[in-house]
Scaffold this active site. Sequence first.
Site, PDB file in Angstrom:
ATOM      1  N   ASP A  11      11.692   6.099 -19.576  1.00 20.01           N
ATOM      2  CA  ASP A  11      12.377   5.546 -20.745  1.00 20.01           C
ATOM      3  C   ASP A  11      13.699   4.909 -20.346  1.00 20.01           C
ATOM      4  O   ASP A  11      14.118   4.951 -19.198  1.00 20.01           O
ATOM      5  CB  ASP A  11      12.553   6.613 -21.818  1.00 20.01           C
ATOM      6  CG  ASP A  11      13.476   7.746 -21.394  1.00 20.01           C
ATOM      7  OD1 ASP A  11      13.296   8.850 -21.901  1.00 20.01           O
ATOM      8  OD2 ASP A  11      14.373   7.519 -20.563  1.00 20.01           O
TER       9      ASP A  11
ATOM     10  N   HIS B  37      10.679  19.052 -13.052  1.00 22.67           N
ATOM     11  CA  HIS B  37      11.529  17.879 -13.272  1.00 22.67           C
ATOM     12  C   HIS B  37      12.389  17.601 -12.042  1.00 22.67           C
ATOM     13  O   HIS B  37      12.596  16.450 -11.659  1.00 22.67           O
ATOM     14  CB  HIS B  37      12.429  18.067 -14.498  1.00 22.67           C
ATOM     15  CG  HIS B  37      11.776  17.661 -15.779  1.00 22.67           C
ATOM     16  ND1 HIS B  37      11.385  16.375 -16.034  1.00 22.67           N
ATOM     17  CD2 HIS B  37      11.444  18.380 -16.886  1.00 22.67           C
ATOM     18  CE1 HIS B  37      10.849  16.311 -17.239  1.00 22.67           C
ATOM     19  NE2 HIS B  37      10.857  17.509 -17.770  1.00 22.67           N
TER      20      HIS B  37
ATOM     21  N   HIS C   2       0.836  -1.189   0.000  1.00 21.68           N
ATOM     22  CA  HIS C   2       0.000   0.000   0.000  1.00 21.68           C
ATOM     23  C   HIS C   2       0.880   1.251   0.000  1.00 21.68           C
ATOM     24  O   HIS C   2       1.838   1.342   0.755  1.00 21.68           O
ATOM     25  CB  HIS C   2      -0.898  -0.015   1.235  1.00 21.68           C
ATOM     26  CG  HIS C   2      -1.972   1.006   1.200  1.00 21.68           C
ATOM     27  ND1 HIS C   2      -2.982   1.006   0.257  1.00 21.68           N
ATOM     28  CD2 HIS C   2      -2.204   2.081   1.977  1.00 21.68           C
ATOM     29  CE1 HIS C   2      -3.782   2.034   0.473  1.00 21.68           C
ATOM     30  NE2 HIS C   2      -3.324   2.699   1.502  1.00 21.68           N
TER      31      HIS C   2
ATOM     32  N   ASN D 126       9.565  10.897 -16.975  1.00 20.76           N
ATOM     33  CA  ASN D 126       9.056   9.796 -16.166  1.00 20.76           C
ATOM     34  C   ASN D 126       7.787  10.201 -15.453  1.00 20.76           C
ATOM     35  O   ASN D 126       7.490  11.373 -15.293  1.00 20.76           O
ATOM     36  CB  ASN D 126      10.111   9.260 -15.192  1.00 20.76           C
ATOM     37  CG  ASN D 126      10.652  10.317 -14.260  1.00 20.76           C
ATOM     38  OD1 ASN D 126       9.917  11.049 -13.643  1.00 20.76           O
ATOM     39  ND2 ASN D 126      11.963  10.379 -14.159  1.00 20.76           N
TER      40      ASN D 126
END
Length: 129
Positions: free
Chosen positions: A28, A96, A20, A120
């Site tokens: 990538d 980022h 949990h 991501n």
Amino acid sequence: MKRTGILNADLSGAIGRLGHTDLVVVGDCGLPRPHGVPVIDLAVTFGVPSFEAVVRALAGEIVVEKAWVATETADANPAAQELLESLFGEPETLSHEELKKKSGDAVLLVRTGEATPFANVILRCGVPF
């Protein structure tokens, strides 16, 4: 419960061990491997799946309570935002740098074979199916 069909056995096994509120990073092949965090590299184990295919497969296998995406990614690629929103509800955007810091708490990194502008995405899981 019936699974929708995960991409490979390694990933299926890793998902089965998620707890949990665990964090999963999907990105990538260029992402660095975090120290001590299991990495499922789908470019090696499953050919070259697209980022979208991986995200959709994960959506069918885990309960996602929250998703985060880079602000720069969301601004530059509305399709990324739309995909995540359609699967998980509206994702929270982070810079980022903030996203990179948050990814340090991940328990699993799933790398796709596709070079992608998505950078991501971080998913916080609920109890897995």
